[in-house]
Design a protein around this motif. Structure first.
Motif, PDB file in Angstrom:
ATOM      1  N   THR B  38       0.833  -1.203   0.000  1.00  0.00           N
ATOM      2  CA  THR B  38       0.000   0.000   0.000  1.00  0.00           C
ATOM      3  C   THR B  38       0.871   1.257   0.000  1.00  0.00           C
ATOM      4  O   THR B  38       0.573   2.221  -0.710  1.00  0.00           O
ATOM      5  N   LEU B  39       1.961   1.231   0.765  1.00  0.00           N
ATOM      6  CA  LEU B  39       2.857   2.399   0.794  1.00  0.00           C
ATOM      7  C   LEU B  39       3.450   2.678  -0.578  1.00  0.00           C
ATOM      8  O   LEU B  39       3.630   3.829  -0.962  1.00  0.00           O
ATOM      9  N   SER B  40       3.758   1.601  -1.314  1.00  0.00           N
ATOM     10  CA  SER B  40       4.366   1.817  -2.633  1.00  0.00           C
ATOM     11  C   SER B  40       3.360   2.430  -3.616  1.00  0.00           C
ATOM     12  O   SER B  40       3.755   3.045  -4.609  1.00  0.00           O
ATOM     13  N   ILE B  41       2.073   2.265  -3.330  1.00  0.00           N
ATOM     14  CA  ILE B  41       1.036   2.823  -4.203  1.00  0.00           C
ATOM     15  C   ILE B  41       0.831   4.323  -3.919  1.00  0.00           C
ATOM     16  O   ILE B  41       0.562   5.103  -4.831  1.00  0.00           O
ATOM     17  N   LEU B  42       0.968   4.729  -2.648  1.00  0.00           N
ATOM     18  CA  LEU B  42       0.610   6.103  -2.255  1.00  0.00           C
ATOM     19  C   LEU B  42       1.375   7.205  -3.010  1.00  0.00           C
ATOM     20  O   LEU B  42       0.739   8.152  -3.486  1.00  0.00           O
TER      21      LEU B  42
END
Lengths: 233, 97
Positions: B38-42
Motif C-alpha cells: 500500500t505504501l508503494s502505491i501512495l
C-alpha cells in the motif's frame, strides 16, 4: 565507490530531462525579473522543480507568505508518502544515513531508489543519484539564465507543458516495478479526474486520490495473497 | 506580504519537513507485505493527482503528443528518447498549429 558511480550513471536519463526543466526555469525566472543571485540561491537551496515553478508563478516584489508556504507544502507533500517507503529501505542503516538522505531526495532518487533497493549500499547509491541530479539541476538553471534572451514566450510555454509529460514519466517509472497498472491506481486516477471536473482544490484532489488508491490496495492485498496461495496449492 | 528572500529561505524548510515527516512516520508503520504494497502505491497516487490536472490544461494536440511520448517510454523503456520526441512534438505543435 561503485555504488555511487552506478547511482550517478543510472540517474543520467532522468537527470538530463530534469536539466531541460532547469533551463526552462532559469529562462522563465529571468522573464519574471529575478536577479542572477536570487535565481541561483533559489535553485540551489530549494531544489524541487514543482515547488520552484509554482512559486515563480506568483513571484513579485512582496509575496503572500502563507500562500507560498502552504502551496509549497501541498506540492511537496507527496514526499511524505515517498519518505515512508524510503524509511523502510533505510531501516537497518542507522540514524545518520536515514536522515542525511533527505537532503538530496527528489522524485528521481525515489524512483531509482525503489527500483534498486536491494543494492549493497542504498545510501551511497542514492547519494550518487542525488548529487548527479543536483549538479544537472543547478547547471541547467545556469544555462537557462544564459540562453534566456534567445527563447521566445511561445517556446517557453511549450516547454513548460512538458512538465506534465515529465510527471507522467515518473508515474510510469514507478508503475513498472510493481507489475503494471493495478486496479487501485485506476480508481485513484478516476477519483482525480472526477475531482478535477468538480473543480476541487489541489489538496482535496491529492487526498482523494491517495485515500482511494491506498484503501483499495489495502483491501485487495489479502485477497491477492489468498489467490497466490491457492494457485501454489 | 514578505520580501522574496524570506520565501527563498523558508521554502527549503517546508520541503525538508515533508521528507523528514515521511521518514519519521515510517518508524511507526509495521513492515508487512500488505502495508508495504500500500505504501508503494501512495506516492504514485500523489503524483497522479498532480499529473492529471496538469495534462488536462493542454490542448488536444498537446495531450496527444504527451500520450504518444509516454506510450513510447512504456514500450521502449528509453526515458531520454521519449522525452526528446515529446518535447520536439510540443514545439512542432506550437509552430505548426
Amino acid at each position: 565507490m561503485d555504488e555511487f558511480r552506478r547511482g550517478a550513471i543510472d540517474s543520467l536519463p532522468l537527470g538530463l530531462t530534469a536539466a531541460m526543466f532547469a533551463v526552462i526555469f532559469g529562462a522563465a525566472s529571468i522573464a519574471k525579473g529575478l536577479s542572477f543571485f536570487e535565481i541561483m540561491t533559489f535553485t540551489s537551496f530549494v531544489f524541487a522543480a514543482s515547488v520552484q515553478f509554482a512559486t515563480l508563478s506568483i513571484w513579485a516584489d512582496t509575496m503572500p507568505f502563507a500562500t507560498v508556504i502552504i502551496s509549497g507544502f501541498l506540492i511537496a507533500s507527496r514526499n511524505i508518502f515517498a519518505g515512508m517507503v524510503l524509511g523502510h529501505t533505510f531501516k537497518n542503516r542507522g540514524f545518520l544515513q536515514k536522515y542525511l538522505s533527505i537532503f538530496l531526495f527528489t522524485d528521481i532518487s525515489y524512483v531509482l531508489g525503489v527500483k534498486n533497493q536491494n543494492t549493497a549500499n542504498p545510501f551511497i547509491y542514492m547519494a550518487g543519484v542525488g548529487i548527479m541530479v543536483y549538479s544537472l539541476w543547478v547547471f541547467g538553471t545556469l544555462i537557462g539564465l544564459l540562453v534566456a534572451e534567445y527563447l521566445t514566450a511561445a517556446i517557453l510555454e511549450s516547454l513548460a507543458y512538458s512538465g506534465a509529460m515529465y510527471m507522467g514519466l515518473l508515474v510510469l517509472m514507478l508503475v513498472k516495478p510493481i507489475g503494471g497498472v493495478k486496479l487501485p491506481l485506476i480508481l485513484a486516477g478516476l477519483t482525480t479526474l472526477i475531482l478535477v471536473l468538480l473543480d476541487a482544490s489541489q489538496l482535496m484532489i491529492m487526498l482523494g486520490s491517495v485515500s482511494v488508491g491506498g484503501i483499495c490496495n489495502y483491501w485487495l492485498e489479502p485477497q491477492k495473497n489468498k489467490k497466490v496461495e491457492t494457485e501454489n496449492g | 506580504m514578505v520580501e522574496p528572500w524570506i520565501i527563498i529561505l523558508a521554502l527549503p524548510f517546508v520541503i525538508y519537513f515533508t521528507r523528514t515527516l515521511g521518514i519519521v512516520a515510517s518508524d511507526f508503520i509495521p513492515e508487512n507485505s500488505r502495508i508495504k504494497s500500500t505504501l508503494s502505491i501512495l506516492p504514485i497516487c500523489a503524483i497522479l493527482s498532480f499529473f492529471i490536472p496538469a495534462v488536462l490544461k493542454g490542448s488536444p494536440y498537446e495531450i496527444g503528443v504527451s500520450a504518444f511520448a509516454l506510450l513510447l517510454y512504456w514500450f521502449s523503456n528509453n526515458a531520454i528518447v521519449s522525452m526528446i520526441i515529446g518535447i520536439m512534438g510540443l514545439l512542432a505543435i506550437r509552430f505548426v498549429f
